[in-house]
Design a protein around this motif. Sequence first.
Motif, PDB file in Angstrom:
ATOM      1  N   PHE A  79       0.422  -1.538 -14.634  1.00  0.00           N
ATOM      2  CA  PHE A  79      -0.485  -1.546 -14.852  1.00  0.00           C
ATOM      3  C   PHE A  79      -0.512  -2.960 -14.006  1.00  0.00           C
ATOM      4  CE2 PHE A  79      -0.149   1.977 -17.807  1.00  0.00           C
ATOM      5  CZ  PHE A  79       1.494   1.485 -18.479  1.00  0.00           C
ATOM      6  N   THR A  80      -2.372  -3.837 -14.116  1.00  0.00           N
ATOM      7  CA  THR A  80      -2.425  -4.936 -13.942  1.00  0.00           C
ATOM      8  C   THR A  80      -3.196  -4.784 -14.999  1.00  0.00           C
ATOM      9  OG1 THR A  80      -2.135  -4.008 -11.195  1.00  0.00           O
ATOM     10  CG2 THR A  80      -3.299  -6.377 -12.112  1.00  0.00           C
ATOM     11  N   ARG A 118       3.246 -11.434 -12.647  1.00  0.00           N
ATOM     12  CA  ARG A 118       2.553 -11.989 -12.044  1.00  0.00           C
ATOM     13  C   ARG A 118       1.259 -12.024 -10.481  1.00  0.00           C
ATOM     14  NH1 ARG A 118      -0.650 -14.537 -15.908  1.00  0.00           N
ATOM     15  NH2 ARG A 118      -1.950 -17.163 -14.995  1.00  0.00           N
ATOM     16  N   PRO A 119       0.927 -10.587 -10.568  1.00  0.00           N
ATOM     17  CA  PRO A 119       0.606 -10.814  -9.058  1.00  0.00           C
ATOM     18  C   PRO A 119      -0.362 -12.000  -9.083  1.00  0.00           C
ATOM     19  CG  PRO A 119      -0.247  -9.050 -10.049  1.00  0.00           C
ATOM     20  CD  PRO A 119       0.256 -10.147 -10.726  1.00  0.00           C
ATOM     21  N   SER A 120      -1.337 -11.898  -9.883  1.00  0.00           N
ATOM     22  CA  SER A 120      -2.052 -13.495  -9.261  1.00  0.00           C
ATOM     23  C   SER A 120      -2.635 -14.438 -10.306  1.00  0.00           C
ATOM     24  CB  SER A 120      -3.261 -12.478  -8.155  1.00  0.00           C
ATOM     25  OG  SER A 120      -3.888 -11.897  -9.867  1.00  0.00           O
ATOM     26  N   GLU A 121      -3.133 -15.133 -10.344  1.00  0.00           N
ATOM     27  CA  GLU A 121      -3.830 -16.644 -11.569  1.00  0.00           C
ATOM     28  C   GLU A 121      -4.442 -14.957 -12.349  1.00  0.00           C
ATOM     29  OE1 GLU A 121      -2.480 -19.365 -12.233  1.00  0.00           O
ATOM     30  OE2 GLU A 121      -4.027 -19.365 -13.969  1.00  0.00           O
ATOM     31  N   GLY A 122      -4.120 -14.648 -13.706  1.00  0.00           N
ATOM     32  CA  GLY A 122      -4.716 -14.264 -14.282  1.00  0.00           C
ATOM     33  C   GLY A 122      -5.279 -12.730 -14.524  1.00  0.00           C
ATOM     34  N   ILE A 160      15.192 -10.394  -8.165  1.00  0.00           N
ATOM     35  CA  ILE A 160      14.236  -9.813  -9.044  1.00  0.00           C
ATOM     36  C   ILE A 160      13.335 -11.995  -9.083  1.00  0.00           C
ATOM     37  CG2 ILE A 160      13.451  -9.159 -11.625  1.00  0.00           C
ATOM     38  CD1 ILE A 160      16.353  -8.247 -11.334  1.00  0.00           C
ATOM     39  N   LEU A 161      11.811 -11.560  -9.424  1.00  0.00           N
ATOM     40  CA  LEU A 161      11.381 -12.780 -10.293  1.00  0.00           C
ATOM     41  C   LEU A 161      10.443 -12.749 -11.029  1.00  0.00           C
ATOM     42  CD1 LEU A 161       9.796 -15.151  -8.594  1.00  0.00           C
ATOM     43  CD2 LEU A 161       7.821 -13.641  -8.362  1.00  0.00           C
ATOM     44  N   PHE A 162      11.042 -13.724 -11.793  1.00  0.00           N
ATOM     45  CA  PHE A 162      10.328 -13.590 -12.917  1.00  0.00           C
ATOM     46  C   PHE A 162       9.854 -14.541 -13.408  1.00  0.00           C
ATOM     47  CE2 PHE A 162      14.801 -11.446 -13.776  1.00  0.00           C
ATOM     48  CZ  PHE A 162      14.573 -10.978 -14.467  1.00  0.00           C
ATOM     49  N   SER A 163       8.469 -14.638 -13.744  1.00  0.00           N
ATOM     50  CA  SER A 163       7.225 -15.747 -13.568  1.00  0.00           C
ATOM     51  C   SER A 163       7.684 -16.658 -14.935  1.00  0.00           C
ATOM     52  CB  SER A 163       6.149 -14.695 -13.162  1.00  0.00           C
ATOM     53  OG  SER A 163       5.398 -15.684 -13.778  1.00  0.00           O
TER      54      SER A 163
END
Lengths: 143, 79
Positions: free
Chosen positions: A20-21, A49-53, B6-9
């Motif tokens: 889900f986004t 986090r694909p993009s800000e927000g 794996i990317l951890f934000s």
Amino acid sequence: MNDIPEMQVECTFGPNGAAFTIDDNLYPLDAIYGAAYLFIDRCYIYLSRPSEGKVEVHLKVKPDQSPIRNEDLSGEFCNELLNQTLRVRIGESTAKIREYYMARAFVSHPAQASIDALLAELDAEELEDDDLEISVPWEDDDE
Amino acid sequence: MMSEAILFSKHLYREEALEVAMEAYSGLASFRTDRKGDDILVFIQTFEASHEEQIRDAFCTHVLFETIVKYREATGAKL
């Protein structure tokens, strides 16, 4: 029915689970954590986090769990997300009044006075006569 | 066998949670970390290739769990 707003949760399904986004302006991080925590025993969960927000939630049912359709899993998660968001919002909106009640409870009524009052009330109850006048063996001995 | 990173934000995960999870899974895989801006890249090398996917998934879930625990501790709530 043409003015239905666009859905704010975009779902994708695949053989390896659901994703889900989510817009984190609508669903705060606290709520996302809350929902994820409730699913953590059933699913593997990864957040990105694909993009800000935006927060992307990846869900995959654990092998030892009974199989569930990805659509159902994502639906359950979205419902829980809404539930957690409501809990967070109510918590925020009632924070002041809860603090006020706590402060008032601690400041206005000293704890020792409350305990003394309760003990006195218990003593008074014990000293009262039995309304039903049920005879008690040890009272007969005294008389 | 080295799997993809794996990317951890940093916005979603706590670094100390990542360290706790890497310690917990040190018997199953070796880890190498790198930075990508504020975020952390983790490269996992599992000791048994047959369990690679499951270990990756379980590791990510463990990092999230530790993050939630630490987040709630920091905000005053206990699990």
